[in-house]
Design an enzyme around this catalytic site. Sequence first.
Site, PDB file in Angstrom:
ATOM      1  N   HIS A   2       0.906  -1.338  -0.144  1.00  0.00           N
ATOM      2  CA  HIS A   2      -0.161   0.166  -0.205  1.00  0.00           C
ATOM      3  C   HIS A   2       0.813   1.316   0.212  1.00  0.00           C
ATOM      4  O   HIS A   2       1.565   1.757   0.950  1.00  0.00           O
ATOM      5  CB  HIS A   2      -1.357   0.039   1.464  1.00  0.00           C
ATOM      6  CG  HIS A   2      -1.803   1.603   1.466  1.00  0.00           C
ATOM      7  ND1 HIS A   2      -3.006   1.434   1.226  1.00  0.00           N
ATOM      8  CD2 HIS A   2      -1.648   2.342   1.925  1.00  0.00           C
ATOM      9  CE1 HIS A   2      -3.723   2.358   1.176  1.00  0.00           C
ATOM     10  NE2 HIS A   2      -2.693   3.527   1.332  1.00  0.00           N
ATOM     11  N   CYS A   3       1.096   2.047  -1.269  1.00  0.00           N
ATOM     12  CA  CYS A   3       1.403   3.126  -1.401  1.00  0.00           C
ATOM     13  C   CYS A   3       1.182   4.711  -0.777  1.00  0.00           C
ATOM     14  O   CYS A   3       0.203   4.779  -1.236  1.00  0.00           O
ATOM     15  CB  CYS A   3       2.075   3.187  -2.808  1.00  0.00           C
ATOM     16  SG  CYS A   3       3.184   4.960  -2.573  1.00  0.00           S
ATOM     17  N   VAL A   4       1.265   4.521   0.213  1.00  0.00           N
ATOM     18  CA  VAL A   4       1.088   6.281   0.628  1.00  0.00           C
ATOM     19  C   VAL A   4       1.167   7.433   0.113  1.00  0.00           C
ATOM     20  O   VAL A   4      -0.083   8.243   0.009  1.00  0.00           O
ATOM     21  CB  VAL A   4       1.900   6.765   1.854  1.00  0.00           C
ATOM     22  CG1 VAL A   4       1.461   5.893   3.224  1.00  0.00           C
ATOM     23  CG2 VAL A   4       2.945   6.858   2.107  1.00  0.00           C
ATOM     24  N   SER A  31      -3.327   4.631  -2.635  1.00  0.00           N
ATOM     25  CA  SER A  31      -3.934   3.360  -2.847  1.00  0.00           C
ATOM     26  C   SER A  31      -3.034   2.102  -3.004  1.00  0.00           C
ATOM     27  O   SER A  31      -2.064   2.000  -2.556  1.00  0.00           O
ATOM     28  CB  SER A  31      -4.461   3.598  -4.662  1.00  0.00           C
ATOM     29  OG  SER A  31      -4.952   2.359  -5.098  1.00  0.00           O
TER      30      SER A  31
END
Length: 414
Positions: free
Chosen positions: A267-269, A273
């Site tokens: 999960h990429c901040v 998403s």
Amino acid sequence: MEEPLCCCEYVDRRGQRNHLAACCCDCEDLDEGCERWLTCKSLAPGTLERIADTVADRVRVPWFAGAVKINVSLVPPLVLLPVFLHVAALHFLLGLVILTSLPVLVLWYYYLTHRRKERTLFFLSLGLFSLGYMYYVFLQEVVPRGHVGYSQVVALTCGLILMLAALSRAKKDPGYLPIPASNEKSSHQGLPNKSVRGSSNGLHGVTMSGTASSRAVNGEAKGYSRMSAGEPEGVKKDWCTKCQLVRPARAGHCRLCGRCVRRLDHHCVWINSCVGEQNHQAFILALSFFMLTSVYGITLTLHTICRGRTPFVALFYCPGAYSDYSSALSFTCVWYCAIVTAGMGYILLIQLLNISYNVTEREARLALRDNTGRRLLGGLVIDTGQYNRGFLCNWGHFLSLGSSPPQRSAEDIV
């Protein structure tokens, strides 16, 4: 029938009608916190969280059908970034302190939200606003000096547009597994167990229990693994107790999005998403365009304000950079861009190495936890060996992600 809301009214999180003029009223938690602070007493557990929730609920702007709530995490980058950069341009020591403190503050906020398992728009807004503000400073302070040609401005603008286009694609569906309607219906009826009997996809005789014990592993809900009859040996499908479905191989559950994702990487901040099967290519493309555009912009700026020096030398030794405020602001923004580019470059390097060994970030973390992977290249990559088929085959597999329609799970068939 209730009266319609005026432009300054809204319905708060308790379901009560409220007004913007009363935003500072009826905040018992804040009053109690101030009273305890004045009397040197410690705050009760959860007080700060309740105060933050109340403030977030009351930060609104007037609108036609009622006051609209503003995401508080969007505000700090828009306000603080220009202020910090302009203050840092006043003196070399101020620039050193601020540019050293900014990464620390960002990392602190990341670990704070990560610990609370919250989704936030702070990092996405910080990234987008940083891009826009750096481009604005470039056009306002660097281009008027006359050392940057029209074609170079066009090339930089095209790189920025391509990066934003790739980022937009990366923000779309990462490959969420559909939640079967039968599970939603059974959850409403309060059924504790769920049986899954596959037919056409080779999951014959697979039975799962919705009450099976699960454990949180690096942000995933990990249940019992099950071998399917039609799958080759070593390829597993497992039951997600959160989404109540059978996950295909390499899929994982994201605790922030609350969904299972095909071939979940992480999960990429920065895009708020997940990165999965459907958007991994766009994610790598966005990072690559960012690196090229940022390095090109830094080079053009340093060639303008530090004439006669190579970009690398000018980055560390640029006499006269603080002789006027315009040069100082440009030089400060260059260093800010260099710090961000170094961080994104590290992320891109790890991603490229993982692709070369056909391993995801999630699989690498699980391999480290279970002590089943090999540390390679000084620990930059963890080779699990499960899906590694060689450099060319691994990249061929990555470039073909999303090209074939996803297979339906057993839950979609029954």
